[in-house]
Every structure is written in C-alpha cells, then in structure tokens.
Scaffold this active site. Structure first.
Site, short mmCIF file in Angstrom:
data_model
loop_
_atom_site.label_atom_id
_atom_site.label_comp_id
_atom_site.label_asym_id
_atom_site.label_seq_id
_atom_site.Cartn_x
_atom_site.Cartn_y
_atom_site.Cartn_z
N TYR A 89 0.83 -1.20 0.00
CA TYR A 89 0.00 0.00 0.00
C TYR A 89 0.87 1.25 0.00
O TYR A 89 1.77 1.39 0.83
CB TYR A 89 -0.91 0.00 1.23
CG TYR A 89 -2.23 0.68 0.98
CD1 TYR A 89 -3.37 -0.07 0.71
CD2 TYR A 89 -2.34 2.06 0.99
CE1 TYR A 89 -4.59 0.56 0.46
CE2 TYR A 89 -3.54 2.69 0.74
CZ TYR A 89 -4.66 1.93 0.48
OH TYR A 89 -5.86 2.55 0.22
N ASP A 198 -12.15 1.66 9.62
CA ASP A 198 -13.13 1.73 8.55
C ASP A 198 -13.54 0.30 8.18
O ASP A 198 -13.09 -0.66 8.83
CB ASP A 198 -12.60 2.53 7.35
CG ASP A 198 -11.37 1.94 6.69
OD1 ASP A 198 -11.10 0.73 6.87
OD2 ASP A 198 -10.68 2.68 5.96
N CYS A 199 -14.41 0.15 7.19
CA CYS A 199 -14.99 -1.18 6.95
C CYS A 199 -13.94 -2.22 6.59
O CYS A 199 -13.89 -3.30 7.19
CB CYS A 199 -16.08 -1.10 5.87
SG CYS A 199 -15.52 -0.68 4.20
N SER A 200 -13.08 -1.90 5.65
CA SER A 200 -12.06 -2.87 5.25
C SER A 200 -10.93 -2.93 6.26
O SER A 200 -10.23 -3.96 6.37
CB SER A 200 -11.51 -2.53 3.86
OG SER A 200 -11.02 -1.21 3.81
N ASP A 217 -7.96 -2.81 1.11
CA ASP A 217 -9.19 -2.17 0.66
C ASP A 217 -10.28 -3.19 0.31
O ASP A 217 -9.98 -4.31 -0.13
CB ASP A 217 -8.92 -1.28 -0.54
CG ASP A 217 -8.15 -0.02 -0.17
OD1 ASP A 217 -8.18 0.37 1.01
OD2 ASP A 217 -7.53 0.57 -1.07
N ALA A 218 -11.54 -2.78 0.44
CA ALA A 218 -12.67 -3.68 0.23
C ALA A 218 -12.70 -4.25 -1.19
O ALA A 218 -12.94 -5.45 -1.38
CB ALA A 218 -13.98 -2.94 0.52
N HIS A 250 -17.97 -1.41 0.14
CA HIS A 250 -18.21 -1.73 1.55
C HIS A 250 -18.07 -3.23 1.77
O HIS A 250 -18.35 -4.04 0.87
CB HIS A 250 -19.60 -1.26 1.98
CG HIS A 250 -19.83 -1.35 3.46
ND1 HIS A 250 -19.09 -0.63 4.37
CD2 HIS A 250 -20.68 -2.11 4.19
CE1 HIS A 250 -19.51 -0.91 5.59
NE2 HIS A 250 -20.46 -1.81 5.52
N HIS A 261 -19.98 -4.80 11.17
CA HIS A 261 -19.25 -3.93 10.24
C HIS A 261 -19.05 -2.54 10.80
O HIS A 261 -19.76 -2.10 11.72
CB HIS A 261 -20.01 -3.85 8.91
CG HIS A 261 -21.33 -3.12 9.00
ND1 HIS A 261 -21.75 -2.22 8.04
CD2 HIS A 261 -22.35 -3.18 9.92
CE1 HIS A 261 -22.95 -1.76 8.37
NE2 HIS A 261 -23.34 -2.32 9.49
#
Length: 288
Positions: A89, A198-200, A217-218, A250, A261
């Site tokens: 990343y 965050d979600c991911s 990432d998602a 998401h 989540h």
C-alpha cells in the site's frame, strides 16, 4: 528503496505531506497521540479525512521507503496488499515515525485485545501502548510474559494474556469474537487501529491477528478472496457491497444478526440486520 519499520504505536498514512490539517497535528507529531486525535474530531472533521488519509501502520510494521521530502517519507506497506502497487500500500508518513527493522526472532505473535502495554520487563514500567493487530516476533517467555523484538534493536515484554500466536488455527467464531471487541467504536476513514476502523480496516486488522495476509481495501478483498454465492454465506464469511457499475465500496463480516461492520463516517461499529439498502447493493460474498 530502503527497508524501515514503524517505531511509533500507530502512524497514519496520508495522500501527501500537504494533506494533514492543523487539527491533525497530534497524529503527525514525532510521538503521535492517535487516541486524543480521534477523540478531538466530530463528524464533519472526520468527513474531512476523505481524500487525506489512506490507512495506518502499526508498531514494528515493515515498510519500503521510496523517497523522502521535507521530513516526510513516501512508503509502501508490504503487509497491506493493494492493487495500487504490487509491493504494498502506498502513501506518506512523517519520517520521524520510522526506524530500523527489529532484529530477527521466531514465533510471531499478535496483540488480540484493543490495546496492550509494552513493558520494559515483566511487570515493569510501560514503554508504549500498542494497538490491536500489532504483530511482533517473540524470542523468550518468562513470568506470564513474552519478550518481543522492537525497532531500532530494542526489545520489550507483553503479557501473554493479550497475545495470540499468528500460527494458531482459527475459525469463523474467532473472526467474529475479535471484531466484536470494537462494537461501538466510531468509524475512522483509513483506520486500521483500536482508535478507529473503517470497513475494510476491520477485516484487515482481524485477519492480521489470525495470521492471514488480506488486502487493505474492500474492492481488493473482494477480488482476492475466494468468492461464494451470497446464499451460501455463513457467520464469519464476508459480504461485499457495490452500486450498479461501480467497484465494491463496503465490506462486513456475516453474523447471526446480519452483519458485523464499520458502517460509515458518523456511525459506530455495529452488529445489525441488513437494511433494505444494504440488501439492494449486496453483490457477492467471500470465505477465508
């Protein structure tokens, strides 16, 4: 490029050296205070992180330094796979947050509770407060503690009760149990630490504790993990969501209630039934 490691408990990764605002000073300080930074932000301020923050690095996490400019380092994070770069990343962090890689040791262990004190010796003075998801190499056990290698040639001790061997077998219940520790935690764009997810970031952090190399990432998680039919999903699997013609935006853990989540900025991590809107955008599921 050169190898380095994060030498602060949590280093936030930014889109550029110019991205941080005045209110973000606690996160970019040489000794960052991510807990107070997170507490200082209301919903509007958190929304302002979109397009500024990307992810977070945890203590002793390795990075590749591509360039340096005005006290900032352009890095790649190999523990956080990304379609942005095959090496890891990308983003920018203060150079003061980086040090030398820890000395080699055996038996990697992960912090499996929200935060844990790194100690100078078993039962001794605290050196730092480390976040869930921090992975360290261990080399000695004594008095209910484990000694771990730290950046810049140092070492410290962690209570055995806060640790989990990343090689220990895990199942769906372990994923949900670890994630449920953060119920009520306020959503943080780019967050991968106990101070905001965050979600991911939730999926990535839990996976790291379980010894799984999962993308950050998602949309990359959806592309990389083995997809299964939505109707076959069971607790501990993943649900992915996307709007027509758009990439996945998401992700959450399938749960008995519906989904565990980190929803969105302004909300808190929750375990809830799928809303009609979520069902309308549910596109696929995946299994570890």
């Amino acid at each position: 490029m050169k190898l380095a490691a994060t030498k602060v408990p949590v280093s936030t990764v930014w889109t550029s050296p110019d991205a941080p605002r005045d209110i973000d000073a606690p996160a970019t300080a040489a000794q960052p205070d991510v807990a107070s930074w997170a507490k200082s932000m209301d919903t509007d301020t958190r929304l302002g992180l979109h397009g500024r923050t990307l992810t977070q690095l945890l203590f002793a996490e390795p990075v590749l330094v591509r360039s340096e400019r005005d006290g900032w380092s352009e890095i790649l994070a190999p523990w956080q796979p990304s379609s942005e770069d095959e090496l890891g990343y990308p983003g920018w962090v203060p150079s003061s947050h980086l040090g030398e890689l820890p000395q080699s040791a055996d038996d990697p262990v992960a912090i499996a509770v929200p935060t844990a004190a790194l100690l100078a010796e078993p039962g001794g003075r605290p050196l730092a407060e480390l976040s869930f998801g921090t992975v360290l190499a261990s080399d000695e056990h004594a008095d209910g503690h484990t000694r771990v290698a730290t950046p810049d040639g140092g070492s410290g001790w962690l209570a055995d009760a806060v640790l989990r061997s990343v090689s220990e077998p895990a199942g769906p219940d372990d994923r949900l149990r670890l994630g449920e520790q953060f119920l009520g935690l306020e959503y943080l764009w780019g967050g991968t630490s106990a101070y905001g997810l965050d979600c991911s970031g939730l999926i990535h952090a839990v996976s790291r504790v379980l010894g799984l190399r999962t993308p950050r990432d998602a949309h990359d998680q959806a592309d990389t993990l083995p997809n299964i039919p939505v109707d076959d999903a069971r607790p501990g699997d993943l649900y992915f969501f996307a709007r027509d013609g758009k990439p996945v935006h998401h992700v959450g853990f399938v749960s008995a209630a519906g989904m565990l989540h980190a929803s969105e900025t302004g909300k808190r991590l929750e375990n809830e039934a799928l809303s009609d809107e979520r069902r309308a955008t549910l596109v696929t599921a995946a299994r570890f």
